[in-house]
Design an enzyme around this catalytic site. Structure first.
Site, PDB file in Angstrom:
ATOM      1  N   GLY A 139     -31.386   3.435  14.437  1.00 60.12           N
ATOM      2  CA  GLY A 139     -32.310   2.383  15.167  1.00 60.12           C
ATOM      3  C   GLY A 139     -31.481   2.340  16.717  1.00 60.12           C
ATOM      4  N   GLY A 141     -29.539   0.889  18.912  1.00 54.72           N
ATOM      5  CA  GLY A 141     -28.120   0.292  18.956  1.00 54.72           C
ATOM      6  C   GLY A 141     -27.740  -0.354  20.262  1.00 54.72           C
ATOM      7  N   ARG A 142     -28.476   0.186  21.355  1.00 54.82           N
ATOM      8  CA  ARG A 142     -28.338  -0.322  22.659  1.00 54.82           C
ATOM      9  C   ARG A 142     -29.513  -0.444  23.605  1.00 54.82           C
ATOM     10  NH1 ARG A 142     -25.249   3.912  26.518  1.00 54.82           N
ATOM     11  NH2 ARG A 142     -26.125   5.899  25.298  1.00 54.82           N
ATOM     12  N   LYS A 162     -32.841   0.007  28.109  1.00 55.69           N
ATOM     13  CA  LYS A 162     -31.658   0.810  27.445  1.00 55.69           C
ATOM     14  C   LYS A 162     -30.283   0.399  28.090  1.00 55.69           C
ATOM     15  CE  LYS A 162     -29.994   5.427  26.548  1.00 55.69           C
ATOM     16  NZ  LYS A 162     -30.648   6.726  26.743  1.00 55.69           N
ATOM     17  N   GLY A 175     -23.438  -1.715  22.572  1.00 52.58           N
ATOM     18  CA  GLY A 175     -24.925  -2.000  23.114  1.00 52.58           C
ATOM     19  C   GLY A 175     -24.799  -1.864  24.369  1.00 52.58           C
ATOM     20  N   ARG A 232     -40.446   8.115  16.273  1.00 51.51           N
ATOM     21  CA  ARG A 232     -39.741   9.345  16.440  1.00 51.51           C
ATOM     22  C   ARG A 232     -39.987  10.023  14.915  1.00 51.51           C
ATOM     23  NH1 ARG A 232     -34.831   7.673  19.505  1.00 51.51           N
ATOM     24  NH2 ARG A 232     -35.497   5.659  20.368  1.00 51.51           N
ATOM     25  N   ASP A 301     -33.911  12.180  15.285  1.00 50.57           N
ATOM     26  CA  ASP A 301     -34.126  10.616  16.161  1.00 50.57           C
ATOM     27  C   ASP A 301     -34.372  10.752  17.686  1.00 50.57           C
ATOM     28  OD1 ASP A 301     -31.371  11.250  15.663  1.00 50.57           O
ATOM     29  OD2 ASP A 301     -31.152   9.833  17.078  1.00 50.57           O
ATOM     30  N   ASN A 302     -34.170  11.868  17.879  1.00 52.88           N
ATOM     31  CA  ASN A 302     -34.504  11.971  19.531  1.00 52.88           C
ATOM     32  C   ASN A 302     -35.738  13.094  19.805  1.00 52.88           C
ATOM     33  OD1 ASN A 302     -32.319  10.636  20.223  1.00 52.88           O
ATOM     34  ND2 ASN A 302     -30.815  12.543  20.542  1.00 52.88           N
TER      35      ASN A 302
HETATM   36  P1  AMP Z   1     -28.043   8.811  20.982  1.00 55.20           P
HETATM   37  O1  AMP Z   1     -26.934   9.837  20.921  1.00 55.20           O
HETATM   38  O2  AMP Z   1     -28.043   8.369  22.336  1.00 55.20           O
HETATM   39  O3  AMP Z   1     -29.434   9.691  20.649  1.00 55.20           O
HETATM   40  O4  AMP Z   1     -27.736   7.630  20.272  1.00 55.20           O
HETATM   41  C1  AMP Z   1     -27.638   7.851  18.864  1.00 55.20           C
HETATM   42  C2  AMP Z   1     -27.572   6.508  18.321  1.00 55.20           C
HETATM   43  O5  AMP Z   1     -26.550   5.771  18.560  1.00 55.20           O
HETATM   44  C3  AMP Z   1     -28.717   5.459  18.446  1.00 55.20           C
HETATM   45  O6  AMP Z   1     -28.978   4.602  17.379  1.00 55.20           O
HETATM   46  C4  AMP Z   1     -28.177   4.675  19.590  1.00 55.20           C
HETATM   47  O7  AMP Z   1     -28.822   3.371  19.621  1.00 55.20           O
HETATM   48  C5  AMP Z   1     -26.711   4.422  19.093  1.00 55.20           C
HETATM   49  N1  AMP Z   1     -25.777   4.010  20.337  1.00 55.20           N
HETATM   50  C6  AMP Z   1     -25.539   5.064  21.395  1.00 55.20           C
HETATM   51  N2  AMP Z   1     -24.648   4.196  22.249  1.00 55.20           N
HETATM   52  C7  AMP Z   1     -24.451   3.134  21.813  1.00 55.20           C
HETATM   53  C8  AMP Z   1     -23.807   2.092  22.180  1.00 55.20           C
HETATM   54  N3  AMP Z   1     -23.142   1.899  23.361  1.00 55.20           N
HETATM   55  N4  AMP Z   1     -23.862   0.746  21.357  1.00 55.20           N
HETATM   56  C9  AMP Z   1     -24.599   0.878  20.155  1.00 55.20           C
HETATM   57  N5  AMP Z   1     -25.322   1.806  19.825  1.00 55.20           N
HETATM   58  C10 AMP Z   1     -25.232   3.080  20.609  1.00 55.20           C
HETATM   59 MG    MG Z   2     -31.281   8.795  20.936  1.00 56.75          MG
END
Ligand code: AMP
Ligand code: MG
Length: 536
Positions: A139, A141-142, A162, A175, A232, A301-302
Site C-alpha cells: 500500500g 506508505g508514503r 510522494k 512516510g 498495479r 507492486d512496481n
Molecule cells: P518501493 O520500494 O519504493 O516500491 O516501496 C515499497 C513499499 O514501501 C511501498 O509500500 C512504499 O509505500 C513503502 N515505503 C517506502 N518508503 C517508505 C517510507 N519512508 N515510509 C513509509 N513507507 C515507505
Molecule cells: Mg513502489
C-alpha cells in the site's frame, strides 16, 4: 493688545496645525491608505489565485467509487516550510495548469500537502506485491493520491504526492522522502520521457523545511507524480488475496474502462485486459532493453497496468555493455539484472494472470489455458519489438533472417571489449569508427563488413539510414556520474544550474547537438561499481 495677543495666539495655534500636525496627519493618513491598499491588493491576489486554482485543477475522482477495501481516505500531513524546487512547465501545460498559479503560495501549498485543492479527495491506495519473489501486503506508505485530473484534451491523470506523510500502510516507515532521491526521480523520468519510453512524470518537487532521518539527516521533500493510473499488478494481487470475486470483477471492469475502454462491452473483456497489459509491458521492457535502462526493483507492486514506468528508486542506465549489470545495493542475487528484466516481467505478468483466472472462464482448466497463452504471447511480442528496435539502431528498415545473429555478434563483441553501450551505437550512427577501442578489433572489422553487406541489401540511401539510426540511438543518456554531480550541487549547495542544464540536454536525446557532446564522456574509472538505493 488684547486682540493682537488673542489673534496672535490663534495665529500661533493655526501655524502649529498647518505646519506640524496637518502634514503629519496627512502623512499618517497616506500611510494607512498605502497599507490598506497593499492589504487589499494582497487579499485580491489570494482570492484571484483561489478562484484561478479552482478553475485550473480539474479533479474528477473515480477510484474512490471502488470498494473501500482498495483505499483509505488520507490527507497529506502538513509540512513546516514548503519551498518550490522544481516545476515541470511543459507537463503543467499538457495538464492545462497555469504555471503562475502553481508557483504562487497557494500552488506550492498544494504540492506540499498543506492545502487540498478544490475537487481533490485524497486517498492512500492499498496493494500487495511480490517483493524479490516474496508476497507481502503493501500500500501507499508514503504517498497519497490527491485525485484524478482531467486535462483540456480530456485525458485522465492520477495526481499523487510522494513523501506526504504516514498512512495506514506505512508499516513503521516515516512516510517521508529526501530531496536527493526525489530530484533523481524527476531527472530519470524526464530522461525516459525524452527517450520516448512510457513513464509516469513529475510535475513538481518541493522541500518541506523538515529533516528526514536516514543514515544521515537529509532535507525532506515531496514530489508530485503524474501517472496514467497507479493500478498495479499488486493491486490485483491484493484484491485477489483479500477480497471477493465480485470485488476483483469491479476492479477489473474499472481498469478496462479506464485503460482499454474498447473492450468494456465484450464478453471476453478479462482475456483482453490480460492480453493488453501483456502487450504494453512487452513493448515497455523492449524499450528499456534497447535504451540500456535497468529498473532495479521490478517487484509486482512496481509494475503498473497502464504500461508506464514507475518507481525510480534504484534504477540506472548501463554504461559498459554487460548483460549481468545490477546497480541496486539490495539486489544481492541479481534478480533484477539487465538480462533478467524480460523474464521477470513475464513472471510478474504470470502473477497477474493467476489473479484473473476466476474471471477468464467458468471452466477453470480453460481459464488456466487462456492465462498461459497470454503469458506465452509476452515472449513473442517482446522478441519482435526488441529485434525490430535493434534493427532500427543498426539502420535496417526491413527484416532478414540473418539479422538476429548480426545483432548478437555485435553485442558479444561489445561484451568482450567492454564497450560503452550508448556510445557504441552513437558512433555507429555518426560513422565515427576511430572513437572507441572496439572499432579497431578484427572481430569488429569482420562484423562491419557483414553489416555493410546487410545495409546494401535494402534499397535505402545513406541519408535515410543515418536518419533512422539517429532517431533510434540516443546521443546521450543520464549517465550516473552526471546525475550524481547535479544532485550533489542541488542538495549540498542549493545550486540547480547543473540539474537544469542536464534536464535540458536530456529533453531531446536524439538531437545530437554540440551542447550534448559533454554528456557522452564516461565517468573516470571507479574503485567500486556504481550503487543505487531504494526506499529512500
Ligand atoms: P518501493 O520500494 O519504493 O516500491 O516501496 C515499497 C513499499 O514501501 C511501498 O509500500 C512504499 O509505500 C513503502 N515505503 C517506502 N518508503 C517508505 C517510507 N519512508 N515510509 C513509509 N513507507 C515507505
Ligand atoms: Mg513502489
Amino acid at each position: 493688545m488684547f486682540f493682537s495677543g488673542f489673534f496672535g495666539y490663534i495665529y500661533h495655534i493655526q501655524q502649529i496645525v498647518y505646519r506640524l500636525i496637518l502634514p503629519r496627519f496627512i502623512l499618517f493618513y497616506k500611510h494607512t491608505l498605502i497599507i490598506r491598499k497593499s492589504y487589499l491588493e494582497k487579499e485580491l491576489n489570494t482570492l484571484t489565485n483561489k478562484l484561478l486554482l479552482k478553475e485550473s485543477w480539474n479533479f474528477d475522482n473515480s477510484y474512490i467509487h471502488l470498494p473501500e477495501k482498495l483505499f483509505t481516505k488520507q490527507d497529506p500531513a502538513p509540512v513546516k516550510e514548503p519551498k518550490l524546487i522544481a516545476l515541470n512547465n511543459p507537463l503543467a501545460k499538457e495538464l492545462g495548469l497555469n504555471v503562475k498559479e502553481l508557483e504562487s503560495n497557494e500552488g506550492i501549498e498544494v504540492f506540499a500537502g498543506n492545502r487540498i485543492p478544490t475537487g481533490a479527495d485524497p486517498i492512500a491506495q492499498a496493494y500487495a506485491g511480490h517483493q524479490f519473489g516474496y508476497f507481502t501486503m503493501l500500500g501507499d506508505g508514503r504517498a497519497v493520491l490527491l485525485g484524478e485530473h482531467i486535462s483540456p484534451s480530456k485525458n485522465r491523470y492520477d495526481i499523487q504526492l510522494k513523501g506526504s506523510g504516514k498512512t495506514a500502510y506505512s508499516r513503521g516507515g516515516d512516510g517521508r522522502a529526501a530531496l536527493g532521491p526525489m530530484l533523481r526521480e524527476y531527472i530519470i523520468s524526464e530522461a525516459m520521457y525524452g527517450l520516448g519510453i512510457p513513464t509516469a512524470r513529475i510535475l513538481a518537487v518541493v522541500t518541506t523545511g523538515e529533516p528526514v532521518y536516514r543514515k544521515t539527516v537529509l532535507p525532506g521533500a515531496i514530489l508530485t507524480r503524474v501517472a496514467a493510473s497507479h493500478i498495479r499488478v499488486g493491486t490485483f494481487q491484493y484484491i485477489n488475496h483479500y477480497g471477493r470475486t465480485e470485488e476483483l470483477k469491479l476492479l477489473s471492469d474499472y481498469t478496462i474502462l479506464r485503460h482499454f475502454p474498447d473492450y468494456i462491452a465484450d464478453d471476453n473483456r478479462y482475456s483482453y485486459l490480460l492480453k493488453e497489459v501483456i502487450k504494453g509491458q512487452a513493448e515497455l521492457i523492449a524499450k528499456w532493453q534497447l535504451a540500456g535502462f535497468i529498473h532495479g526493483v521490478m517487484n509486482t507492486d512496481n509494475m503498473v497496468i497502464s504500461g508506464q514506468t514507475i518507481d525510480y528508486g534504484p534504477c540506472a542506465f548501463m554504461d559498459t555493455y554487460d548483460p549481468n549489470t545490477v546497480f541496486s545495493s539490495i539486489d544481492v542475487n541479481s534478480r533484477y539484472a539487465y538480462k533478467n528484466q524480460p523474464y521477470i516481467a513475464a513472471w510478474n505478468l504470470a502473477r497477474l494472470a493467476e489473479t484473473l483466472v476466476p474471471l477468464l472462464h467458468d471452466d477453470q482448466d480453460k481459464a488456466v489455458q487462456i492465462a498461459n497463452e497470454g503469458i506465452s504471447d509476452f515472449g513473442k511480442i517482446y522478441h519482435k519489438k526488441y529485434l525490430n528496435g535493434m534493427r532500427a539502431k543498426l539502420g535496417l528498415f526491413d527484416e532478414e533472417p540473418e539479422d538476429e545473429s548480426l545483432i548478437t555478434e555485435l553485442l558479444n563483441i561489445m561484451v568482450k571489449y567492454k564497450a560503452d553501450y550508448t556510445n557504441t551505437f552513437r558512433s555507429l550512427t555518426l560513422n565515427n569508427l576511430n572513437s572507441m577501442d572496439i572499432f579497431g578489433t578484427e572481430e569488429f572489422k569482420l562484423w562491419n563488413d557483414n553489416w555493410n553487406d546487410r545495409k546494401n541489401k535494402q534499397n535505402k540511401s545513406s541519408e535515410e539510414i543515418f536518419q533512422l539510426m539517429k532517431n533510434s540511438n540516443p546521443a546521450i543518456i543520464p549517465r550516473n556520474h552526471r546525475v550524481e554531480e547535479a544532485l550533489d550541487a542541488a542538495v549540498s549547495k542549493d545550486d540547480y544550474c547543473l540539474m537544469d542544464k542536464l534536464l535540458k540536454a536530456l529533453s531531446n536525446p536524439y538531437e545530437y547537438s554540440s551542447e550534448q557532446e559533454e554528456y557522452t564522456t564516461l565517468a573516470p574509472p571507479m574503485s567500486t561499481p556504481y550503487r543505487t538505493f531504494c526506499g529512500t
